[in-house]
Design a protein around this motif. Structure first.
Motif, PDB file in Angstrom:
ATOM      1  N   ASN A 151       0.846  -1.185   0.000  1.00 41.94           N
ATOM      2  CA  ASN A 151       0.000   0.000   0.000  1.00 41.94           C
ATOM      3  C   ASN A 151       0.884   1.238   0.000  1.00 41.94           C
ATOM      4  N   ASP A 153       1.829   4.648   1.113  1.00 46.30           N
ATOM      5  CA  ASP A 153       1.492   5.474   2.266  1.00 46.30           C
ATOM      6  C   ASP A 153       1.062   6.868   1.834  1.00 46.30           C
ATOM      7  N   GLU A 172      -7.604   5.205  -6.031  1.00 45.83           N
ATOM      8  CA  GLU A 172      -7.465   4.441  -4.795  1.00 45.83           C
ATOM      9  C   GLU A 172      -8.429   3.255  -4.788  1.00 45.83           C
ATOM     10  N   ASN A 174      -8.775   1.109  -2.533  1.00 43.91           N
ATOM     11  CA  ASN A 174      -8.375   0.926  -1.146  1.00 43.91           C
ATOM     12  C   ASN A 174      -9.626   1.004  -0.285  1.00 43.91           C
ATOM     13  N   LYS A 175      -9.923  -0.053   0.443  1.00 42.66           N
ATOM     14  CA  LYS A 175     -11.133  -0.078   1.258  1.00 42.66           C
ATOM     15  C   LYS A 175     -10.982   0.708   2.558  1.00 42.66           C
ATOM     16  N   ASP A 176      -9.773   1.178   2.840  1.00 45.23           N
ATOM     17  CA  ASP A 176      -9.515   1.978   4.034  1.00 45.23           C
ATOM     18  C   ASP A 176      -9.943   3.417   3.759  1.00 45.23           C
ATOM     19  N   PHE A 177     -11.155   3.755   4.192  1.00 39.89           N
ATOM     20  CA  PHE A 177     -11.697   5.081   3.876  1.00 39.89           C
ATOM     21  C   PHE A 177     -10.999   6.183   4.669  1.00 39.89           C
ATOM     22  N   GLU A 178     -10.425   5.842   5.809  1.00 40.83           N
ATOM     23  CA  GLU A 178      -9.616   6.825   6.532  1.00 40.83           C
ATOM     24  C   GLU A 178      -8.405   7.215   5.690  1.00 40.83           C
ATOM     25  N   HIS A 179      -7.779   6.229   5.058  1.00 42.10           N
ATOM     26  CA  HIS A 179      -6.602   6.476   4.211  1.00 42.10           C
ATOM     27  C   HIS A 179      -6.945   7.470   3.102  1.00 42.10           C
ATOM     28  N   ARG A 182      -7.308  11.019   4.175  1.00 42.07           N
ATOM     29  CA  ARG A 182      -6.017  11.650   4.484  1.00 42.07           C
ATOM     30  C   ARG A 182      -5.235  11.993   3.214  1.00 42.07           C
TER      31      ARG A 182
END
Length: 309
Positions: A151, A153, A172, A174-179, A182
């Motif tokens: 991933n 950063d 993205e 990317n399932k990390d919605f916080e990521h 940011r």
């Protein structure tokens, strides 16, 4: 002001990642590719991408990737932004393909985080910085940790955005919605953020995303584009309704590795010859029955395909 401001305004909405059709003899069907692109643009798709994950680039030779890019550029003919995928695990190949994208007049190049070899963040920075410095074309980073095993950063993304004027955005997956929140916090909200996760396409717009690059657009280009259209025109309720309306289709298209269910679906719609190159293959019979059932619910089987697609 940036020399890419006008492009950033145009490259918003649904950028469809087109599949690569194959003939019965396993050769690339460039005529079918061109037909798909015409259908997409006529259906309201806001931009076209080829040779990304959905386009099976790892199953194509270097020469075939260039052929697909060239034919797609010709078919698009400047009507909407054109953003081919030019990344690979090989740095020199990535430079070569990115230069080809520039040569054929692509609006930008989408460059995937290298897969399989799991580079460090420092190595990722050097890889993308070198590409951006070597080829003067707008670049969209493609971060898909589920495929690449690494991933990128937020700090690395922000550093590249700061140091490279022509790195203008990121896809993205990317399932990390916080990521992804940011990413915009640290890169600024003029940085183009696209969702590559179907169920996050609509939520990404709410945090300031530029749009999405969704495989589902291959099946329903008009409706997928309309999620963005409703949002940008202020019809939030309609955008939400369409988001949930698309969910059963999104779900079934990812019950096997993309683009296997997608190609099965397009075959059932008589859009393509539903063929993948090994080691990829079509879904098993049980999943194909489920795909057919879902397509029928949307009125998408070949007997009733129409303008509602």
């Amino acid at each position: 002001m940036s020399r890419f401001d006008d492009l950033k305004q145009r490259m918003r909405g649904s950028i469809a990642p087109i599949i690569t059709p194959f003939k019965e003899d396993d050769s690339v069907d460039l005529d079918a590719l061109e037909e798909l692109i015409h259908w997409h643009i006529e259906s309201g798709t806001h931009g076209i991408s080829v040779t990304g994950t959905t386009g099976e680039p790892s199953s194509l030779t270097l020469e075939e990737r260039v052929q697909v890019m060239e034919r797609a550029a010709k078919a698009v003919n400047g009507r909407v932004p054109f953003v081919p995928g030019t990344g690979s695990t090989n740095h020199q190949e990535t430079l070569y393909l990115t230069q080809k994208a520039k040569d054929i007049g692509a609006d930008a190049a989408m460059v995937i985080v290298p897969y399989y070899n799991k580079p460090s963040q420092h190595a990722l920075y050097k890889h993308f910085k070198t590409i951006a410095d070597t080829v003067d074309i707008p670049i969209i980073i493609y971060n898909i940790p589920g495929r690449t095993a690494v991933n990128m950063d937020v700090k690395t993304i922000a550093r590249l955005n700061e140091d490279c004027e022509n790195i203008i955005g990121i896809k993205e997956s990317n399932k990390d919605f916080e990521h992804v929140n940011r990413v915009l916090l640290h890169c600024g909200r003029d940085f183009l953020l696209y969702s590559g996760i179907e169920l996050l396409c609509y939520p990404m717009l709410a945090i300031g995303g530029a749009g999405y690059i969704s495989a589902t657009a291959n099946v329903m280009p008009g409706r997928v584009a309309d999620v963005y259209n409703y949002w940008v025109n202020g019809n939030i309720k309609k955008a939400q309704e369409l988001h949930y309306d698309l969910m059963p289709l999104n779900d079934v298209l990812f019950k096997d590795t993309n683009p296997a269910p997608l190609k099965a679906a397009l075959g059932m719609m008589d859009r393509i010859n539903p063929q993948l190159r090994l080691p990829m293959d079509l879904p098993n019979e049980e999943l194909q029955k489920e795909i057919r059932s879902v397509l029928d619910q949307y009125g998408l089987l070949s007997k009733n395909v129409g303008s509602h697609a």
